[in-house]
Design an enzyme around this catalytic site. Structure first.
Site, PDB file in Angstrom:
ATOM      1  N   ARG A 167     -25.667  -3.393 -26.078  1.00  0.00           N
ATOM      2  CA  ARG A 167     -25.658  -4.492 -27.046  1.00  0.00           C
ATOM      3  C   ARG A 167     -24.199  -4.689 -27.483  1.00  0.00           C
ATOM      4  O   ARG A 167     -23.386  -3.761 -27.427  1.00  0.00           O
ATOM      5  CB  ARG A 167     -26.512  -4.157 -28.260  1.00  0.00           C
ATOM      6  N   HIS A 257     -25.682 -11.299 -25.009  1.00  0.00           N
ATOM      7  CA  HIS A 257     -26.919 -10.562 -24.759  1.00  0.00           C
ATOM      8  C   HIS A 257     -27.484 -10.856 -23.372  1.00  0.00           C
ATOM      9  O   HIS A 257     -28.229 -10.045 -22.807  1.00  0.00           O
ATOM     10  CB  HIS A 257     -27.965 -10.896 -25.829  1.00  0.00           C
ATOM     11  N   HIS A 283     -35.152   0.941 -25.290  1.00  0.00           N
ATOM     12  CA  HIS A 283     -36.369   0.321 -25.832  1.00  0.00           C
ATOM     13  C   HIS A 283     -37.343   1.405 -26.273  1.00  0.00           C
ATOM     14  O   HIS A 283     -37.580   2.381 -25.550  1.00  0.00           O
ATOM     15  CB  HIS A 283     -37.054  -0.550 -24.775  1.00  0.00           C
TER      16      HIS A 283
END
Length: 311
Positions: A167, A257, A283
């Site tokens: 990120r 992103h 995740h």
């Protein structure tokens, strides 16, 4: 918190401050998430101050009706706010009211009667491998006046987004101490730590930047610097990619992103296991990662027909 000072009574202001403090200390939310929650509640507080004719107190917050909450959401909708943002704002309000009830300040059951806005099914929009490499190269805008270290910096940041799937906040928070390792230890959302291999192309880009950077880089401070020597701001990279979109003829979906989306999609296309991709992206749930199978459906079908004996 300055916006709250004029929009809330002292007891309600204290309640909001306590809520945000708990999110930071107990939930360990990132600074960006805390800022979003505070901004959401600030907009709600300002609306309610106008709606009620004065800064609301805890008692008035406890007595708000379903109609009051719907009026706020309707106002935001009329201002052009999309469903995803409305859903987040409603989530922020629910979080505050849960905290108020948990700490014994007050409760308001009206929020439970509200349904979150229906969200469109979002599918990531990755770049092709060629376009992703062109963006990471970052030289489409370079001129003779562009400092070499700035170009090297931009290339290093964008390469980390694509080659490591970081990120933008994770890339900009990297220290030289982290970058000296062969594997990056990244603390992402929810304070969850993951390990990401630092590929040779990313290592070379970071080394080139560090060799050219005119500022002293402390081992434990963010290594990417702005032109005045302070930590590089995410907005600089967002603006850079916006300019690269024009130079390279890319769609509006080409964002920082999107490089992370491209990282995941290209790994999947080349046979990477979905659970490995989940770990690399950080995740919490595999269902979050599975969205990339939709993006790559044609490739998956081709692999199925190639591998299955009855296909």
């Amino acid at each position: 918190m300055s916006d709250f000072a004029t929009s809330l009574s002292p007891d309600a202001l204290a309640a909001v401050q306590g809520w945000l403090s708990s999110l930071k200390s107990e939930r360990r939310m990132s600074a960006q998430t805390l800022e979003a929650y505070a901004r959401d509640f600030g907009q709600f507080a300002q609306f309610m101050a106008d709606h009620l004719g004065g800064a609301p107190s805890n008692r008035e917050l406890a007595e708000l009706t379903v109609s009051d909450f719907r009026a706020f959401l309707a106002r935001r909708r009329s201002q052009g706010v999309e469903s995803r943002t409305l859903a987040r704002q409603l989530s922020s309000l629910c979080s505050f009211y849960r905290h108020a009830e948990k700490t014994g300040l007050f409760r308001n059951p009206a929020l439970s009667a509200l349904r979150s806005p229906k969200l469109p099914h979002a599918v990531p929009k990755p770049l092709s491998p060629e376009k992703a490499r062109a963006v990471a190269k970052a030289d489409a805008l370079a001129t003779d006046e562009t400092p070499r270290w700035v170009l090297a910096r931009d290339q290093a940041v964008l390469t980390l987004l694509y080659a490591c799937g970081l990120r933008i906040s994770e890339a900009l928070n990297l220290t030289t101490l982290q970058a000296d390792a062969t594997t990056l230890s990244i603390t992402g959302k929810g304070n969850k730590t993951r390990l990401v291999p630092l590929l040779p192309v990313a290592r070379e880009a970071v080394t080139a930047y560090r060799d050219l950077c005119p500022f002293a880089l402390s081992p434990k401070e963010p290594m990417f610097r702005g032109v005045k020597g302070g930590p590089l701001n995410a907005r600089n990279i967002q603006l850079l990619i916006a300019r690269l979109r024009g130079a390279l003829g890319l769609p509006e979906t080409a964002t920082p992103h999107a490089l992370r989306h491209s990282f995941a999609t290209h790994l999947l296309a080349n046979g990477a296991d979905l659970r490995v991709i989940q770990e690399l992206l950080g995740h919490a749930s595999l269902s979050t990662t599975q969205v990339y199978t939709e993006v790559n459906r044609a490739h998956l079908l081709a692999q199925y027909r190639k591998a299955h004996p009855r296909a």
